[in-house]
Design a protein around this motif. Structure first.
Motif, PDB file in Angstrom:
ATOM      1  N   GLN A   1       0.809  -1.202   0.000  1.00 46.51           N
ATOM      2  CA  GLN A   1       0.000   0.000   0.000  1.00 46.51           C
ATOM      3  C   GLN A   1       0.850   1.263   0.000  1.00 46.51           C
ATOM      4  N   SER A   2       2.067   1.191   0.496  1.00 44.73           N
ATOM      5  CA  SER A   2       2.939   2.367   0.522  1.00 44.73           C
ATOM      6  C   SER A   2       3.882   2.405  -0.682  1.00 44.73           C
ATOM      7  N   GLU A   3       3.630   1.550  -1.636  1.00 44.26           N
ATOM      8  CA  GLU A   3       4.454   1.480  -2.840  1.00 44.26           C
ATOM      9  C   GLU A   3       4.304   2.759  -3.667  1.00 44.26           C
ATOM     10  N   THR A   4       5.413   3.252  -4.206  1.00 41.26           N
ATOM     11  CA  THR A   4       5.389   4.443  -5.072  1.00 41.26           C
ATOM     12  C   THR A   4       6.001   4.086  -6.420  1.00 41.26           C
ATOM     13  N   ASP A   5       5.756   4.924  -7.411  1.00 38.16           N
ATOM     14  CA  ASP A   5       6.333   4.696  -8.728  1.00 38.16           C
ATOM     15  C   ASP A   5       7.844   4.867  -8.692  1.00 38.16           C
ATOM     16  N   ASN A   6       8.528   4.072  -9.479  1.00 36.91           N
ATOM     17  CA  ASN A   6       9.970   4.156  -9.614  1.00 36.91           C
ATOM     18  C   ASN A   6      10.333   5.452 -10.327  1.00 36.91           C
ATOM     19  N   ALA A   7      11.419   6.084  -9.929  1.00 44.19           N
ATOM     20  CA  ALA A   7      11.849   7.341 -10.540  1.00 44.19           C
ATOM     21  C   ALA A   7      12.216   7.162 -12.013  1.00 44.19           C
ATOM     22  N   THR A   8      12.532   5.936 -12.424  1.00 43.43           N
ATOM     23  CA  THR A   8      12.928   5.691 -13.822  1.00 43.43           C
ATOM     24  C   THR A   8      11.803   5.070 -14.644  1.00 43.43           C
ATOM     25  N   LYS A   9      10.565   5.202 -14.173  1.00 46.24           N
ATOM     26  CA  LYS A   9       9.440   4.547 -14.858  1.00 46.24           C
ATOM     27  C   LYS A   9       9.218   5.055 -16.274  1.00 46.24           C
ATOM     28  N   ASP A  10       9.711   6.233 -16.611  1.00 44.95           N
ATOM     29  CA  ASP A  10       9.535   6.783 -17.949  1.00 44.95           C
ATOM     30  C   ASP A  10      10.783   6.630 -18.823  1.00 44.95           C
ATOM     31  N   SER A  11      11.767   5.891 -18.341  1.00 50.79           N
ATOM     32  CA  SER A  11      13.001   5.716 -19.113  1.00 50.79           C
ATOM     33  C   SER A  11      12.759   4.763 -20.285  1.00 50.79           C
ATOM     34  N   PRO A  12      13.619   4.797 -21.286  1.00 47.16           N
ATOM     35  CA  PRO A  12      13.422   3.944 -22.470  1.00 47.16           C
ATOM     36  C   PRO A  12      13.447   2.448 -22.181  1.00 47.16           C
ATOM     37  N   LEU A  13      14.092   2.015 -21.098  1.00 47.07           N
ATOM     38  CA  LEU A  13      14.192   0.591 -20.786  1.00 47.07           C
ATOM     39  C   LEU A  13      13.364   0.191 -19.578  1.00 47.07           C
ATOM     40  N   ALA A  14      12.411   1.009 -19.159  1.00 42.35           N
ATOM     41  CA  ALA A  14      11.597   0.708 -17.981  1.00 42.35           C
ATOM     42  C   ALA A  14      10.681  -0.483 -18.244  1.00 42.35           C
ATOM     43  N   GLY A  15      10.432  -1.258 -17.207  1.00 42.02           N
ATOM     44  CA  GLY A  15       9.494  -2.370 -17.301  1.00 42.02           C
ATOM     45  C   GLY A  15       9.998  -3.551 -18.103  1.00 42.02           C
ATOM     46  N   TYR A  16      11.306  -3.775 -18.131  1.00 39.26           N
ATOM     47  CA  TYR A  16      11.898  -4.919 -18.839  1.00 39.26           C
ATOM     48  C   TYR A  16      11.559  -4.920 -20.325  1.00 39.26           C
ATOM     49  N   GLY A  17      11.441  -3.766 -20.909  1.00 39.80           N
ATOM     50  CA  GLY A  17      11.151  -3.665 -22.335  1.00 39.80           C
ATOM     51  C   GLY A  17      11.771  -2.411 -22.909  1.00 39.80           C
ATOM     52  N   LEU A  18      11.700  -2.286 -24.201  1.00 42.43           N
ATOM     53  CA  LEU A  18      12.248  -1.139 -24.912  1.00 42.43           C
ATOM     54  C   LEU A  18      11.076  -0.329 -25.444  1.00 42.43           C
ATOM     55  N   ARG A  19      10.945   0.911 -24.958  1.00 43.19           N
ATOM     56  CA  ARG A  19       9.829   1.748 -25.354  1.00 43.19           C
ATOM     57  C   ARG A  19       9.854   2.007 -26.857  1.00 43.19           C
ATOM     58  N   GLY A  20       8.674   2.003 -27.463  1.00 43.28           N
ATOM     59  CA  GLY A  20       8.559   2.302 -28.884  1.00 43.28           C
ATOM     60  C   GLY A  20       8.523   1.074 -29.775  1.00 43.28           C
ATOM     61  N   ILE A  21       8.716  -0.106 -29.191  1.00 43.15           N
ATOM     62  CA  ILE A  21       8.676  -1.338 -29.972  1.00 43.15           C
ATOM     63  C   ILE A  21       7.373  -2.047 -29.632  1.00 43.15           C
ATOM     64  N   GLY A  22       6.530  -2.268 -30.623  1.00 42.75           N
ATOM     65  CA  GLY A  22       5.214  -2.851 -30.402  1.00 42.75           C
ATOM     66  C   GLY A  22       5.222  -4.328 -30.090  1.00 42.75           C
ATOM     67  N   ASN A  23       6.213  -5.057 -30.531  1.00 42.29           N
ATOM     68  CA  ASN A  23       6.302  -6.496 -30.311  1.00 42.29           C
ATOM     69  C   ASN A  23       6.930  -6.752 -28.940  1.00 42.29           C
ATOM     70  N   ASP A  24       6.152  -7.321 -27.995  1.00 48.10           N
ATOM     71  CA  ASP A  24       6.649  -7.544 -26.634  1.00 48.10           C
ATOM     72  C   ASP A  24       7.861  -8.472 -26.589  1.00 48.10           C
ATOM     73  N   PHE A  25       7.850  -9.529 -27.408  1.00 46.14           N
ATOM     74  CA  PHE A  25       8.969 -10.472 -27.435  1.00 46.14           C
ATOM     75  C   PHE A  25      10.255  -9.755 -27.858  1.00 46.14           C
ATOM     76  N   LEU A  26      10.177  -8.976 -28.920  1.00 48.39           N
ATOM     77  CA  LEU A  26      11.336  -8.238 -29.417  1.00 48.39           C
ATOM     78  C   LEU A  26      11.770  -7.151 -28.437  1.00 48.39           C
ATOM     79  N   SER A  27      10.800  -6.465 -27.856  1.00 53.73           N
ATOM     80  CA  SER A  27      11.092  -5.399 -26.898  1.00 53.73           C
ATOM     81  C   SER A  27      11.844  -5.921 -25.683  1.00 53.73           C
ATOM     82  N   THR A  28      11.371  -7.032 -25.110  1.00 52.57           N
ATOM     83  CA  THR A  28      12.026  -7.625 -23.946  1.00 52.57           C
ATOM     84  C   THR A  28      13.413  -8.149 -24.316  1.00 52.57           C
TER      85      THR A  28
END
Length: 119
Positions: free
Chosen positions: A57-84
């Motif tokens: 409940q006290s969890e906050t967003d990571n400061a790097t959540k908007d970085s290009p490599l956030a969330g174990y993927g590469l932003r801007g690539i539509g294919n999840d397999f390729l992005s990861t």
């Protein structure tokens, strides 16, 4: 090529394959820390906390959540397999480059110290 070069290259290739391909098959379920942090709370179908008391409940967003490599993927690539996969490969290459650079600097410093002591 020397044995150590073959060893390093084979390790790099193995790491690239694991990061680029096998990482896509990792479990999407929470790990041990996430599971413990969620104990005591109730969740809805969208995985939002609906009640109870837990550390999550006290969890906050990571400061790097908007970085290009956030969330174990590469932003801007539509294919999840390729992005990861690309995200993992970039991580391996960056880690190898930084580690190799540090070892190169340490080795260069050691050899320059040796030449000063010999002369």
């Amino acid at each position: 090529m020397r044995k150590s070069t073959w060893f390093i290259l084979s390790g790099l290739i193995a790491a690239l394959l694991l990061a680029g391909v096998v990482s896509n098959y990792a479990s999407g379920h929470p790990d041990g820390l996430d599971s413990v942090a969620r104990e005591g709370c109730t969740f809805d179908a969208d995985d939002h906390i609906t009640g109870g008391t837990c550390m999550a409940q006290s969890e906050t967003d990571n400061a790097t959540k908007d970085s290009p490599l956030a969330g174990y993927g590469l932003r801007g690539i539509g294919n999840d397999f390729l992005s990861t996969g690309l995200s993992g490969v970039i991580g391996v290459v960056a880690t190898f480059a930084i580690g190799g650079g540090v070892f190169w600097l340490l080795r260069a410093g050691r050899s320059s110290r040796s030449s000063h002591q010999a002369g």
